[in-house]
Design an enzyme around this catalytic site. Structure first.
Site, PDB file in Angstrom:
ATOM      1  N   PHE A 507       0.769  -1.022   0.049  1.00  0.00           N
ATOM      2  CA  PHE A 507       0.123   0.047   0.011  1.00  0.00           C
ATOM      3  C   PHE A 507       0.949   1.349   0.019  1.00  0.00           C
ATOM      4  CE2 PHE A 507      -2.110  -3.417   2.141  1.00  0.00           C
ATOM      5  CZ  PHE A 507      -3.112  -3.691   1.271  1.00  0.00           C
ATOM      6  N   VAL A 510      -2.055   7.453   0.127  1.00  0.00           N
ATOM      7  CA  VAL A 510      -3.314   7.582  -0.579  1.00  0.00           C
ATOM      8  C   VAL A 510      -3.679   8.841  -0.334  1.00  0.00           C
ATOM      9  CG1 VAL A 510      -5.717   6.958  -0.552  1.00  0.00           C
ATOM     10  CG2 VAL A 510      -4.074   5.051   0.034  1.00  0.00           C
ATOM     11  N   ASP A 589      -8.025 -10.696  -3.483  1.00  0.00           N
ATOM     12  CA  ASP A 589      -8.433  -9.955  -2.235  1.00  0.00           C
ATOM     13  C   ASP A 589      -9.937  -9.816  -2.350  1.00  0.00           C
ATOM     14  OD1 ASP A 589      -7.980  -9.949   0.246  1.00  0.00           O
ATOM     15  OD2 ASP A 589      -6.781  -7.950  -0.034  1.00  0.00           O
TER      16      ASP A 589
END
Ligand SMILES: *[C@@H]1O[C@H](CO)[C@@H](O)[C@H](O)[C@H]1NC(C)=O
Ligand SMILES: *[C@@H]1O[C@H](CO)[C@@H](O)[C@H](O)[C@H]1NC(C)=O
Ligand SMILES: *[C@@H]1O[C@H](CO)[C@@H](O)[C@H](O)[C@H]1NC(C)=O
Ligand SMILES: *[C@@H]1O[C@H](CO)[C@@H](O)[C@H](O)[C@H]1NC(C)=O
Ligand SMILES: *[C@@H]1O[C@H](CO)[C@@H](O)[C@H](O)[C@H]1NC(C)=O
Ligand SMILES: *[C@@H]1O[C@H](CO)[C@@H](O)[C@H](O)[C@H]1NC(C)=O
Ligand SMILES: *[C@@H]1O[C@H](CO)[C@@H](O)[C@H](O)[C@H]1NC(C)=O
Ligand SMILES: *[C@@H]1O[C@H](CO)[C@@H](O)[C@H](O)[C@H]1NC(C)=O
Ligand SMILES: *[C@@H]1O[C@H](CO)[C@@H](O)[C@H](O)[C@H]1NC(C)=O
Ligand SMILES: *[C@@H]1O[C@H](CO)[C@@H](O)[C@H](O)[C@H]1NC(C)=O
Ligand SMILES: *[C@@H]1O[C@H](CO)[C@@H](O)[C@H](O)[C@H]1NC(C)=O
Ligand SMILES: *[C@@H]1O[C@H](CO)[C@@H](O)[C@H](O)[C@H]1NC(C)=O
Length: 691
Positions: A507, A510, A589
């Site tokens: 990740f 963001v 996922d």
């Protein structure tokens, strides 16, 4: 009849005092005169004044013959046969030149004007006691002629643009009590003549460009209660008997200069001092042990409210005698080389609100005593950049007023205590750069958090879901050992910039942003190399609709038709990913938090962080890659076969889709705690809906 003084040639200079009153004039010029002149002179003077002034707000229209001049706007007359005693043009935006006739208003006590030079002719107002011209745009030098105002008690010229030197002639102002030239551009030395200002109690030249030693003549003025030299270029040592020479000081502000040497021990003899700021100088040596010791007898700084010794070159320990300064509100010792521990005796400073000890070499723990049941009313505690160890004391929750806690860059190595969640006023929490371990506790009661930085620690486990409810926060959890899902839905909804990078895995950062001509909202997920741009999903994720109890805002619930439509959207997307793409893509996922809903509740599959491209040569998906990453996916949704080492296939996504459908029907997660022993989501649905 003419006032004799007014016939001197110096009066002409007044005509050049172009005092522009263009903006908000808020000066107060108090002039007291005791000479008698006829009231006709006053009227004439006012009319002369008017003839040189433009008044965009028409204040001067009323200044005409139909009225007695005492009724003219802005004019105040005295009792009996006195004439004009006050002129007030505050906020009247007058423009023009002040006529020298103003010097004929012999009863004038107060004149409220603005902008320009200080009129030299003022020096003829020999009875003037108070001259206050602060907050104007006065330029040029302070007229040395002001030295003639021998009755002056108050001279306030602060917050102007005055330049040049401090006129030595001002030493003649032997009645002067208050002098403030702060916030100007004065340079040079303070003349020794000020030693003659025997009545001086208040001397403020802060924020100028003055230089030389601590003005030696100030030592002659034992009546001084207030000295402010802050932010100039004063240098050199303070006299050892500083406190003996100036025993009446209440405020001493000499920070942000070039003072050096040791702090005079005699300062502790000043019995009434309540604010001491020497921050930002070059003082060396240790803090005098006499500070605080033996209170009340002959000072020892027991009246101190504010003590700033920050940003010097002090060494040694913080004396435990500081605990005797029971009136302290603010203690600032940042940016020194202080060592040893934080004295527990500070617990007796029961009014202490601000403690800033950052950038030192302090060790030991934060003393529990400071946070006891009778805990200090701390609002700011900043001990960042030291070598403190342990964790926060267990009673940290007693700090009900704490707004900012900064313990970053120390050697804290224990777990973060959940009691921190009881500091309900907390807005700023910096704990980065330590060795905190364990999981992030439940801090969900901290509704006012603005800054939340736990990065660069050794934290484990999941990112708590409550973090997504911190509005507009700066959230930094990077460089830990956190794992699992990033609760991005909330990120998409609430946060302006959220950083979850480092060892968190796939990740990146963001961000919410705007894209394209129509400024469409997008969510941008970036790593060091390439950002992925997503459509912004105002309706969040399916997760938020199915499980609002997990700290999500309660959204409307989905009706059956909406659920079916979502299921169809997801199925269509899988159909596209699997056989229809040139190279089939396994999402790997699939779960409610990865199903995002747009304005019209159309479902979109998101988060391809784990997606695998199925290579052409069939099903030989890189197991090695998979084992490198460890078994990822999400427990409950990931096909069981993967855990047993089976090859990746599109069937895995179909399994997850099945689980998803059951979850959408039941609003129970596959890992709901209801499901244990033989009961699982699958046979739970079978029991509930037989057939
Ligand atoms: C004199 O002042 C009064 C009050 O403002 C005003 O009403 C009047 O018009 C003025 N007269 C002249 C001649 O300007
Ligand atoms: C000005 O003088 C006249 C006559 O001497 C007197 O009647 C009037 O009250 C005076 N006005 C003021 C404001 O003193
Ligand atoms: C008032 O001041 C002006 C300007 O300096 C001067 O010309 C005048 O004679 C003075 N006296 C009176 C009574 O107006
Ligand atoms: C100030 O006083 C000195 C004498 O102490 C005198 O020579 C000088 O003229 C005075 N200056 C002013 C501006 O009053
Ligand atoms: C004069 O200075 C004292 C402090 O020394 C202060 O309390 C007082 O308000 C000041 N007076 C004025 C008019 O500025
Ligand atoms: C102090 O002096 C230095 C060097 O002349 C100058 O750069 C700096 O601006 C001065 N600081 C102040 C506050 O006047
Ligand atoms: C100031 O004090 C010093 C030393 O106490 C003394 O020599 C000097 O005469 C004093 N100056 C004035 C103007 O009082
Ligand atoms: C100043 O304080 C010290 C102790 O800190 C004491 O020995 C000394 O006598 C004091 N001096 C005066 C003048 O009060
Ligand atoms: C505070 O003052 C007392 C004397 O009244 C002294 O005994 C004590 O040591 C001081 N406390 C500290 C921490 O220095
Ligand atoms: C304190 O020290 C740090 C690190 O050297 C520096 O970044 C900061 O500007 C200093 N702060 C002050 C107020 O001197
Ligand atoms: C703290 O540092 C001092 C010296 O700076 C040292 O004597 C002491 O042992 C240290 N204490 C701890 C707990 O590390
Ligand atoms: C603590 O002090 C450091 C250094 O001056 C500063 O950067 C930081 O912002 C402060 N923390 C808080 C919460 O004020």
């Amino acid at each position: 009849m003419e006032h004799p003084v007014m016939s001197t040639t110096s009066l002409f200079s007044l005509t050049f005092c172009a005092i522009f009153l263009l903006f908000l004039p808020i000066s107060i010029l108090k002039i007291s005169l005791a000479t008698t002149l006829s009231n006709e002179t006053d009227k004439l003077a006012l009319l002369e004044f008017k003839s040189h002034i433009d008044s965009p707000l028409s204040v001067l229209v009323s200044w005409n013959e139909s009225f007695d001049f005492c009724q003219w706007v802005g004019v105040t007359c005295g009792n009996k046969h006195q004439g004009v005693i006050g002129l007030d043009f505050q906020n009247k935006k007058l423009v023009g030149i002040i006529s020298p006739h103003i010097g004929n208003l012999s009863f004038l006590q107060s004149l409220n004007l603005a902008r320009g030079e200080i009129p030299v002719s003022l020096s003829h107002c020999s009875n003037l006691q108070s001259l206050d011209l602060k907050y104007n745009q006065l330029v040029h030098e302070i007229p040395s002629e002001l030295g003639f105002l021998s009755k002056l008690q108050i001279l306030i010229l602060e917050s102007n643009h005055l330049s040049g030197r401090f006129p030595p002639s001002l030493g003649n102002l032997s009645s002067l009590q208050n002098l403030s030239f702060a916030y100007n551009n004065l340079e040079g030395e303070i003349p020794n003549t000020i030693a003659q200002m025997k009545s001086l109690t208040s001397f403020d030249v802060a924020i100028n460009h003055l230089s030389s030693l601590f003005p030696p003549s100030l030592y002659n003025l034992s009546s001084l209660t207030y000295i402010a030299l802050t932010m100039n270029n004063f240098s050199g040592h303070l006299k050892p008997d500083f406190g003996i020479a100036l025993p009446n000081l209440q405020i001493l502000w000499i920070g942000l200069n070039l003072f050096k040497g040791t702090i005079p021990v005699s300062l502790s003899n000043v019995s009434d001092i309540h604010s001491l700021d020497i921050g930002g100088d070059y003082f060396t040596g240790t803090i005098p042990m006499s500070f605080g010791s033996i209170p009340n007898s002959i000072g020892k700084l027991s009246s101190l409210n504010i003590l700033n010794l920050g940003a010097n070159k002090l060494i040694g320990e913080i004396p435990s005698s500081f605990g005797n300064m029971t009136q302290l509100l603010g203690l600032y010792m940042y940016n020194n080389s202080l060592e040893g521990s934080i004295p527990p005796s500070l617990e007796r400073c029961s009014h202490l609100q601000d403690v800033c000890l950052c950038h030192n070499k302090l060790n030991g723990t934060i003393p529990e005593q400071l946070l006891g049941p009778q805990s200090l009313p701390l609002v700011l505690l900043n001990v960042s950049h030291n070598s403190l160890t342990g964790s926060l004391p267990p009673n940290v929750g007693n700090l009900k007023l704490l707004v900012a806690l900064d313990i970053s860059y120390n050697k804290f190595s224990k777990e973060i205590l959940a009691q921190l969640g009881d500091c309900l006023a907390l807005e700023t929490l910096y704990m980065q750069g330590n060795y905190f371990k364990g999981t992030i506790p439940d801090l969900s009661k901290l509704k006012g958090i603005q800054y939340f930085d736990l990065s660069n620690n050794n934290l484990l486990g999941q990112i708590p879901r409550y973090t997504i409810n911190f509005h507009e926060q700066n959230l930094n959890l990077s460089f830990n050992n956190l794992e699992g899902d990033v609760p991005v839905e909330g990120v998409f909804r609430n946060a302006s910039a959220v950083e979850v990078k480092g060892s968190i895995g796939n990740f990146g950062n963001v961000y919410k942003g705007k894209l394209g001509l129509d400024e469409k909202n997008v969510a941008v997920k970036g790593n060091d190399f390439k950002p992925l741009v997503y459509e912004f999903m105002p309706n969040g994720s399916l997760e938020m609709w199915l499980h609002p109890e997990d700290g999500f805002k309660q959204l409307r619930s989905l009706n059956l038709l909406q659920r079916i439509n979502i299921a169809i959207d997801v199925a269509s997307a899988l159909l596209y990913l699997h056989p229809h793409c040139q190279t089939p893509i396994i999402h790997y996922d699939l779960k409610p938090s990865n199903i995002l809903l747009d304005d019209d509740l159309n479902a979109h599959i998101s988060d391809f962080g784990l997606a695998r491209l199925l290579s052409k040569s069939g099903k030989e998906v890189l197991l090695s890659q998979l084992s490198l990453a460890g078994v990822k996916g999400t427990v409950g949704y990931v096909a069981l076969e993967y855990g047993m080492g089976s090859q990746l296939s599109t069937n895995g996504d179909v399994y997850s889709f099945g689980i998803l459908l059951l979850e959408m029907l039941t609003r129970r997660r596959p890992i709901d705690k209801l499901f244990k022993d033989d009961l699982n989501l699958h046979n739970f649905v079978k029991l509930a809906l037989p057939g």
